[in-house]
Design an enzyme around this catalytic site. Structure first.
Site, mmCIF file in Angstrom:
data_model
loop_
_atom_site.group_PDB
_atom_site.id
_atom_site.type_symbol
_atom_site.label_atom_id
_atom_site.label_comp_id
_atom_site.label_asym_id
_atom_site.label_seq_id
_atom_site.Cartn_x
_atom_site.Cartn_y
_atom_site.Cartn_z
ATOM 1 N N ILE A 1 43.070 43.240 40.490
ATOM 2 C CA ILE A 1 42.557 42.289 41.671
ATOM 3 C C ILE A 1 42.157 40.764 41.013
ATOM 4 C CG2 ILE A 1 40.938 41.951 43.225
ATOM 5 C CD1 ILE A 1 40.840 44.948 43.891
ATOM 6 N N ALA B 1 44.539 31.845 43.206
ATOM 7 C CA ALA B 1 43.947 30.515 43.013
ATOM 8 C C ALA B 1 44.707 29.318 42.413
ATOM 9 C CB ALA B 1 42.716 30.541 42.226
ATOM 10 N N LEU C 1 45.178 38.776 40.309
ATOM 11 C CA LEU C 1 45.774 38.375 41.582
ATOM 12 C C LEU C 1 44.749 37.335 42.167
ATOM 13 C CD1 LEU C 1 47.808 39.081 43.730
ATOM 14 C CD2 LEU C 1 46.146 40.537 44.930
ATOM 15 N N HIS C 2 43.591 37.456 41.851
ATOM 16 C CA HIS C 2 42.818 36.474 42.461
ATOM 17 C C HIS C 2 42.990 35.110 41.747
ATOM 18 C CE1 HIS C 2 39.219 34.295 43.977
ATOM 19 N NE2 HIS C 2 38.546 34.392 42.594
ATOM 20 N N VAL C 3 42.991 35.254 40.416
ATOM 21 C CA VAL C 3 42.962 34.015 39.622
ATOM 22 C C VAL C 3 44.490 33.302 39.835
ATOM 23 C CG1 VAL C 3 42.999 33.098 37.147
ATOM 24 C CG2 VAL C 3 41.578 34.706 38.113
#
Ligand SMILES: Nc1nc2c(c(=O)[nH]1)N[C@H]1C(S)=C(S)[C@@H](COP(=O)(O)OP(=O)(O)OC[C@H]3O[C@@H](n4cnc5c(=O)[nH]c(N)nc54)[C@H](O)[C@@H]3O)O[C@H]1N2
Ligand SMILES: Nc1nc2c(c(=O)[nH]1)N[C@H]1C(S)=C(S)[C@@H](COP(=O)(O)OP(=O)(O)OC[C@H]3O[C@@H](n4cnc5c(=O)[nH]c(N)nc54)[C@H](O)[C@@H]3O)O[C@H]1N2
Ligand code: HEM
Ligand code: HEM
Ligand code: SF4
Ligand code: SF4
Ligand code: SF4
Ligand code: SF4
Ligand code: SF4
Ligand SMILES: [Mo]
Lengths: 811, 229, 325
Positions: free
Chosen positions: B180, B188, B183-185
């Site tokens: 996750i 972003a 994915l988040h990074v």
């Protein structure tokens, strides 16, 4: 022990009763394991508690503390009823066939001749009928109703399995199973060994417990044979040596006696010592008494002991009482009659009964000197340690001096083990700080005392001024010098007694054995039974040859065994009348037509023809005694006696309390409790994790068993609302203690007739010094009374009460 | 300023108008986020060092295995606390809304970056919400299981069989949260213009228009119907 | 039994160990497995497997082994309280590698009461769960003679070995945060001496030698027990962990749980297997793929850019709303 530890591997059946061999003698117990593993031997345990010995036993039975005589007499009865008797042995090697005086009898729990005023027996009727020839009358057919055998049969007939269940609380079926197992060992090719210790000795009739088993062993023909014997498992590593060397107030080294006041001169003393044979042709070993005694006197006073001055007999102390046993000493101390006390390697406030009395006694001293490697409770008896030693320090005026000694691991010397082996050991470490060997300390004191006598004189200075003290350094005798002195040496050339031209030991030489001791002053020897331990061949105790032909377990070349390096006492009895081993597989010694020979040193004159001389040469009749004549104060046969504090009255005589002839000091009698007030039986014992009161100073031992506890059954715990691990208070008429509660099914309430008896077990290892948690032992509770014959305190059966403690003990 | 926000957080506001920049995160929130982010990175590195022998070398980053061992759980606690603050601030705007379903159904367009076909969104899209809730849940799982396997302080907290499950769960949750996190990074970075929301605190008007139009509208007052203002 | 270091593995047996000093003969070259070191070089030689046999039926619970163990390993076990039982310390600790455990048992078959005393401690599993679980390279090693040893220099104190062990043996020290357990006296074995506990055991309930010899000895012991009515006497050398290099003779081998919960069929827990197996490979792969995937996508794919038009739209929106206000 009649047999050495190593011999236990030869047994078929081990009975541990009156002891807890696995816990108190774990290393010796390995031989039980050997017998089990290699011979399929069985192990029976009879103990009030299911002990760690019981955990590896084949069969276990519980018993009420202090009731063993009933069990043992019933076992003998069962053997007789079921013909489990080694008849040839019994007839020829025991006094079964000898005829006893008509006046001898037993009634209501007492033998003939009892005087309640004196609390003593007139023992004159307890003897054989002596014929006109001066020998004891005999009936080899065992038909004479007055022969020992028939008297015994009658005596034990009262002891039935039902009585065992009623008095001992041992279930009948358990008893019967055990006697069946024992009975098998009456066969000549089977042997049972008895391993016992304090579970039998620490009773007011302790010696009779042991007599009971000894008699059973004789009936089974198990004495003198491989894998048999009466094996007293001694306590401290050198307690056997202590008794051998005569550290009892009534003994001289080698089990000679200190004279009594009545024996004012040498001739009187000697007249009652040289026993006359009671059977034709018999040799009585004690006829050698003068040789041992004179050699001892020469070792003490050398050239100052002469035939003219009766070997300085006057310098020996004379006893005014039978013995100054420790109970008596503390009684005297408590009465203010002893002012100085040297306490060497002993911790009486924890070890001795009725701690309150012991503390009071110590508080009356002017001077207490302790010699110990550790700071003992005794040395610190005056310190207040809260509930653990609640004394009023300010009121105690005793001056205490602690002299630090080395411990056994820090010096050379020998230890005598239970099997009578004198084993030399070497220092394994250097002593810390100012610690000094005990011998060093004593030599220093002696030299100073002697100087005082020299300078200032005093009452009877001779024994001190003339004492032989020929050590290289008079201030520091070595273990080697002392050992040589104990062995003995020739003071003049010593010749053979029959062939006066044959030199056996030249002047100045170490003697080879006590056969070379002389009564003419030509030899000296400090302890005749040790003769042979340090000969011209050197230090025999240091031998470490473990060869063992025929796997007998005798190990004749390992160290030295007294007497004469003999490993199994009475080994002549291992062979039949013709001198052939009863069991060829158990041969020890045999008669080869000319002499005795075999794997052990014969316990008989090597050339004494079989049939001529009885095998028990220390006895005047050459036989072992099922009937002890007058040698025991409390009876020629064991008879059931309850402990002084007992939950039930004596079944034979309701009014009889304890042992009717045991010595009781007045103030102590007042402190006996009764079962109304104190309904529970307590017994005390050791745990394998600790040695008495000193391993608690060791962090590892302390970690293995950190805190004082008592053991109780779940039934008693439920009755009293006591939780596992909870704190309880236990009290007797003499004191009170707090402890953690260990609730275990290893303790069972015993159904004794219509009374349910609960037993509380109290291990003894805690005090207020050292690394372990502070605690009590049993001795704040125990009664101040001892065995009638040897004054061993009655630690194993007394009455207490118990309740959950309201306040938690501080820890 | 506004009586009732639906798509925005108090504090969110339009900072300048030409060009439009929108303030998305206060300084405190940003600082807190970076504490969270740093914690997680430390946790990731230290955790992965223990996770697989091939990554054990990562312990060198922390001064060896012993330090890695004790540091990791403490940083875990730090992560948990800082994330808790983040969570308390953000959970409301991360609650699902009907438009999220449409957004998800157009996930293909999302991946292709064709946002024209997507519904107008509030401050967060369903992807972000997924990350938010995913991280929230996993952090709870991680702290729970992490404490159970925390030998230094809680060796006896749970039985060994439970502990075995806990360490397994911890590992699985760690893998999940790392995924996750990636994915988040990645999101972003891929979504250009996003990073500055967490660095400078602001985003451009265009960014807001493109990705979170409802949020922008609300901040711009378009939805505002209160006559008193 | 040979004690010549050149002939064979360092080992001693029931017989007396050598009294001549011997060079340490058990070292890094004898390691056949090490924790977190999948690519360990193969050992230089194959030692004869050794074993310590604990004959529970001979054990008298004297704790000599416990004290010898503490003495030899120079540990200082804590002085605790009495909590109503014989186990002291109450459990294995980092300072007490072995512990006598006592169980009171009413045997329903014979009606006899039994006091079962088992020496607890590391079993030296052929398939050691501790080693499997340990994340620190070389913190746990297994020698070709079967000894499983903790190399404390490499230990990080995570306690995974506790999690991995099917017998609940290792204990992590609060003082130095390293895990401790019985070493099978590898340091003594290396110089031809048997374990300290075996040496101290007065009844030879503990014996040490080659695994083969010990099995033969154990079988004889089982026969003896059977002859005494323990029909279910047997050897406890559990298959599930590949056999052990410390093993028991039990009177009730059919019910090992009687002996203070000796596991019935110990094996490395499937949970541990899963954790150390699939989780690691799949997890690492997933993370790797995700990381590499996103990097590649980032490099090769088109970024999600905001266009100038969109900036304009925003400006309009804001302006409009300001106008409205
Ligand atoms: N570990 C350890 N070993 C020791 C010692 C020690 O302190 N610690 N001390 C040494 C010394 S000095 C000695 S004297 C010996 C003593 O050795 P033991 O006599 O074997 O030891 P105890 O524990 O005093 O008592 C033994 C058993 O007697 C049982 N018993 C109590 N009353 C009776 C009874 O009336 N009948 C029967 N049949 N059994 C009874 C007790 O339950 C106990 O289990 O141990 C020596 N060995
Ligand atoms: N209730 C109850 N009481 C009992 C018993 C029981 O069973 N129940 N058992 C009794 C028995 S059998 C015994 S033997 C006694 C034991 O009683 P003690 O003999 O008093 O007990 P230990 O602790 O062995 O004390 C011996 C002391 O000797 C010291 N010592 C050791 N080595 C040396 C040395 O080389 N030189 C000197 N000078 N000192 C040394 C030790 O430090 C220790 O303080 O307890 C008795 N008391
Ligand atoms: C939230 C609080 C957390 C706590 C209390 C915690 C605690 C622990 C503990 C105690 C360990 C065992 C090793 C050690 O003692 O150092 C561990 C291992 C691990 N942790 Fe955490 N942790 C937390 C969060 C995380 C997070 C967020 C991650 C992911 C990035 C993570 C990843 C890991 C990994 C990969 C391991 C190794 C597991 C294995 O070897 O299979 N942990 N954690
Ligand atoms: C190097 C690592 C990280 C980077 C570059 C990063 C970047 C960002 C950026 C740019 C935003 C703003 C997105 C937006 O406003 O739409 C953001 C929001 C956020 N980040 Fe991170 N972040 C990182 C690590 C983390 C970690 C480790 C966590 C939590 C464990 C986290 C949790 C959040 C949360 C909760 C938000 C708020 C948006 C939401 O609710 O989805 N971030 N991050
Ligand atoms: S004194 Fe020492 S050697 Fe003797 S039985 Fe006790 S522990 Fe063993
Ligand atoms: S018993 Fe436990 S600690 Fe010992 S080798 Fe097996 S898994 Fe490892
Ligand atoms: S505590 Fe030490 S030995 Fe145990 S798993 Fe962790 S690193 Fe390995
Ligand atoms: S083998 Fe060594 S380390 Fe293991 S229990 Fe025995 S003495 Fe302790
Ligand atoms: S030393 Fe031997 S007999 Fe004593 S507790 Fe240990 S294993 Fe049992
Ligand atoms: Mo004793």
């Amino acid at each position: 022990m009649t047999n050495p530890w190593t011999d236990i591997k030869n047994t078929d059946l081990v009975i541990v009763m009156g002891g807890n061999a696995a816990e108190a003698h774990p290393c010796g117990f390995k031989w039980v394991t050997e017998a089990k593993a290699h011979r399929g031997a069985k192990l029976i345990v009879v103990d009030p508690r299911f002990t760690r010995t019981a955990s590896v036993a084949d069969y276990y039975a519980p018993i009420r503390p202090g009731s063993d005589i009933v069990f043992l007499m019933a076992a003998i009865n069962w053997m007789i009823q079921n013909d489990k008797v080694q008849w040839e042995y019994v007839r020829n090697y025991t006094n079964a066939a000898l005829i006893v005086k008509d006046e001898f009898g037993w009634q209501d729990g007492l033998f003939s001749g009892y005087d309640p005023e004196k609390r003593d027996y007139d023992k004159s009727s307890w003897d054989y009928v002596i014929g006109d020839d001066g020998f004891a009358a005999i009936d080899m057919t065992l038909e004479n109703p007055r022969c020992v055998w028939n008297l015994l049969k009658d005596h034990v007939s009262r002891y039935t399995p039902e009585l065992v269940e009623q008095v001992c609380g041992t279930p009948k079926d358990r008893f019967l199973k055990i006697v069946q197992m024992i009975g098998e060992c009456s066969a000549t090719d089977k042997a049972m060994t008895s391993m016992y210790a304090l579970g039998w000795t620490q009773h007011s009739k302790g010696a009779q417990n042991i007599r009971g088993m000894a008699m059973l062993q004789l009936i089974l023909g198990n004495i003198g044979v491989r894998g048999g014997g009466m094996n007293a498992l001694r306590g401290h590593s050198n307690i056997q040596g202590l008794t051998d060397i005569g550290l009892m107030s009534n003994l001289i080294p080698g089990y000679l006696n200190i004279p009594t006041e009545k024996e004012a001169d040498w001739t009187t003393y000697m007249s009652s010592r040289q026993f006359k044979p009671l059977r034709p042709g018999q040799t009585s070993y004690w006829q050698n008494y003068p040789k041992f005694m004179v050699s001892f006197m020469k070792s003490m006073w050398g050239s100052a002991a002469t035939a003219e001055n009766d070997w300085a007999y006057d310098w020996l102390p004379k006893l005014d009482v039978p013995a100054y046993d420790v109970l008596r000493m503390f009684e005297l101390m408590n009465a203010g009659q002893i002012t100085n006390y040297f306490c060497q390697g002993f911790n009486p406030i924890l070890a001795f009964p009725n701690r309150g009395k012991v503390t009071a006694a110590l508080s009356k001293l002017k001077l207490l000197v302790t010699m110990d490697p550790l700071e003992t409770e005794t040395a610190h008896f005056w310190e207040n340690h809260g509930e653990y030693n609640d004394v009023d320090t300010a009121s105690i005026q005793t001056e205490v001096i602690e002299l630090p000694t080395t411990s056994f691991a820090e010096d050379d010397g020998s230890l005598v083990n239970s099997g009578r082996w004198l084993q030399w050991h070497w220092a394994a470490g250097t002593p810390p700080g100012q610690a000094q060997r005990d011998t060093w300390i004593m030599a220093q004191i002696f030299q100073r005392v002697r100087k005082l006598y020299q300078d200032e004189g005093g009452v009877l200075p001779e024994p001190i001024l003339n004492l032989t003290w020929d050590y290289a350094d008079p201030l520091d005798p070595t273990a080697e010098e002392l050992a040589k002195e104990m062995n003995g040496r020739a003071l003049a050339d010593v010749y053979d007694l029959t062939d006066k031209t044959k030199l056996v030991a030249a002047q100045g030489k170490q003697l080879a054995n006590f056969g070379q001791y002389r009564d003419d002053g030509s030899t000296m020897g400090g302890c005749w039974i040790f003769a042979g331990c340090w000969t011209e061949d050197g230090n025999i105790m240091a031998r470490r040859d473990n060869s063992d032909p025929d796997d007998t377990g005798t190990y004749l070349n390992w160290s030295f065994s007294w007497p004469m390096n003999r490993r199994i006492l009475y080994n002549r009895a291992s062979a039949d009348l013709e001198g052939k081993a009863w069991d060829p597989a158990r041969k020890l010694i045999e008669w080869n037509g000319e002499k005795w020979e075999g794997y052990d040193v014969p316990d008989i004159s090597p050339t004494a023809k079989p049939g001529d001389v009885g095998p028990f040469i220390m006895n005047q009749e050459g036989m072992s005694r099922l009937f002890t004549r007058g040698l025991m104060r409390d009876g020629p046969f064991p008879t059931h006696m309850e402990p002084f504090e007992s939950p039930i009255p004596n079944v034979f005589n309701e009014k009889m309390v304890g042992n009717p002839v045991a010595r009781v000091f007045v103030s102590d009698a007042e402190q006996f409790g009764t079962s109304d007030e104190f309904p529970f039986v307590a017994t005390s014992y050791r745990l394998t994790e600790h040695f008495h009161y000193w391993t608690k100073h060791n962090r590892i031992n302390a970690a293995l068993q950190p805190e004082f506890f008592v053991e109780i059954s779940p039934e008693l715990a439920a009755e009293k609302g006591i939780a596992k691990g909870g704190t309880v208070r236990v009290w007797s008429k003499r004191g009170s203690i707090t402890a953690k509660a260990l609730v275990s099914r290893r303790l069972r309430p015993l159904q004794c007739g219509d009374k349910l008896v609960h037993v509380i077990g109290i291990p003894l290892h805690w005090g207020f010094m050292g690394a372990a948690r502070k605690g009590f032992g049993p001795n704040s509770l125990t009664p101040f009374v001892g065995d009638a014959n040897i004054e061993t305190p009655e630690y194993k059966a007394f009455l207490v009460n118990i309740e959950p403690a309201t306040t938690e003990a501080v820890s | 300023m506004m009586a009732r926000r639906i798509y925005s957080q108090s504090g969110d506001h339009i900072e300048t108008t030409a060009p439009v920049t929108v303030s998305r995160y206060r300084g405190f929130t940003r600082a807190n986020h970076w504490v969270t982010a740093a914690s997680l990175i430390v946790l990731l590195l230290s955790g992965m060092a223990l996770f697989h022998p091939s990554l054990y070398f990562l312990t060198a980053l922390f001064g060896g295995g012993q330090v890695t061992r004790w540091l990791h759980p403490f940083v875990g606690i730090l992560l948990f606390l800082s994330f808790l603050i983040l969570f308390l601030q953000l959970w409301r705007l991360n609650l699902p809304r009907p438009e999220d379903a449409t957004w998800v159904s157009h996930i293909g367009d999302v991946v292709r970056g064709e946002e024209e076909k997507l519904p107008e969104l509030g401050k967060y899209n369903a992807g972000q919400k997924f990350i938010f809730w995913g991280m929230s849940a996993l952090i709870v799982v991680l702290i729970g299981s992490g404490v159970m396997i925390w030998e230094q302080y809680f060796p006896q907290l749970v039985s060994i069989p439970v502990r075995r499950v806990a360490v397994l769960v911890h590992s699985l949750a760690a893998v999940a949260i790392i995924l996750i996190f990636i994915l988040h990074v990645y999101a972003a970075i891929w979504t250009r213009g996003t990073l500055r929301a967490m660095t400078r605190g602001t985003v451009t008007g265009g960014w807001a228009w493109r990705h979170h139009r409802k949020w922008l509208r609300e901040l711009a007052g378009r939805e505002k119907r209160d006559p008193a203002e | 039994m040979t004690t010549d270091p050149n002939v064979d593995s360092p080992r001693t047996a029931v017989s007396n160990p050598p009294i001549q000093p011997m060079k340490a003969n058990l070292g890094a070259g004898d390691v056949m497995r090490a924790s977190a070191m999948p690519d360990l070089a193969p050992p230089e030689r194959e030692l004869t497997p050794v074993a310590k046999l604990i004959d529970v039926s001979k054990c008298i619970g004297c704790k000599a082994c416990q004290s010898a163990c503490a003495e030899w390993n120079d540990t200082v076990p804590e002085i605790e309280h009495n909590v109503g039982m014989y186990e002291n310390p109450h459990d294995l600790t980092p300072d007490m590698f072995t512990l006598m455990r006592f169980t009171e048992y009413d045997n329903p078959d014979t009606g006899e009461f039994e006091w079962l005393i088992r020496k607890d401690g590391c079993m030296h599993c052929a398939d050691p769960g501790c080693l499997k679980a340990c994340p620190a390279p070389g913190a746990i090693v297994q020698y070709t003679n079967g000894i499983v040893d903790f190399i404390h220099d490499n230990c990080i104190g995570c306690g995974y070995c506790v999690t991995g062990c099917p017998f609940n043996i290792p204990r992590v020290s609060k003082a130095d945060h390293k895990s401790y357990k019985c070493t099978l006296c590898s340091d003594r074995v290396a110089v031809g001496q048997g374990p300290a506990c075996a040496k101290a055991c007065p009844t030879q309930a503990i014996v040490f030698g080659t695994k083969e010899d010990m099995l033969t000895h154990a079988e004889a012991r089982v026969e003896d027990l059977k002859s005494r009515g323990y029909d279910n006497a047997g050897i406890y050398d559990p298959e599930g962990v590949g056999g052990t290099h410390v093993f028991y003779v039990l009177h009730h081998a059919d019910k090992p749980a009687l002996y203070s919960n000796l596991p019935e069929a110990p094996r490395i827990s499937p949970v541990v297997e899963g954790w150390k197996g699939a989780t690691k490979t799949v997890g690492l792969a997933a993370i790797g793929l995700a990381a590499v995937g996103s990097i590649l996508h980032g490099l090769l794919g088109r970024a999600n850019q905001v266009s100038a038009a969109e900036e304009h739209e925003a400006e309009e929106l804001v302006e409009r709303s300001e106008r409205d206000a």
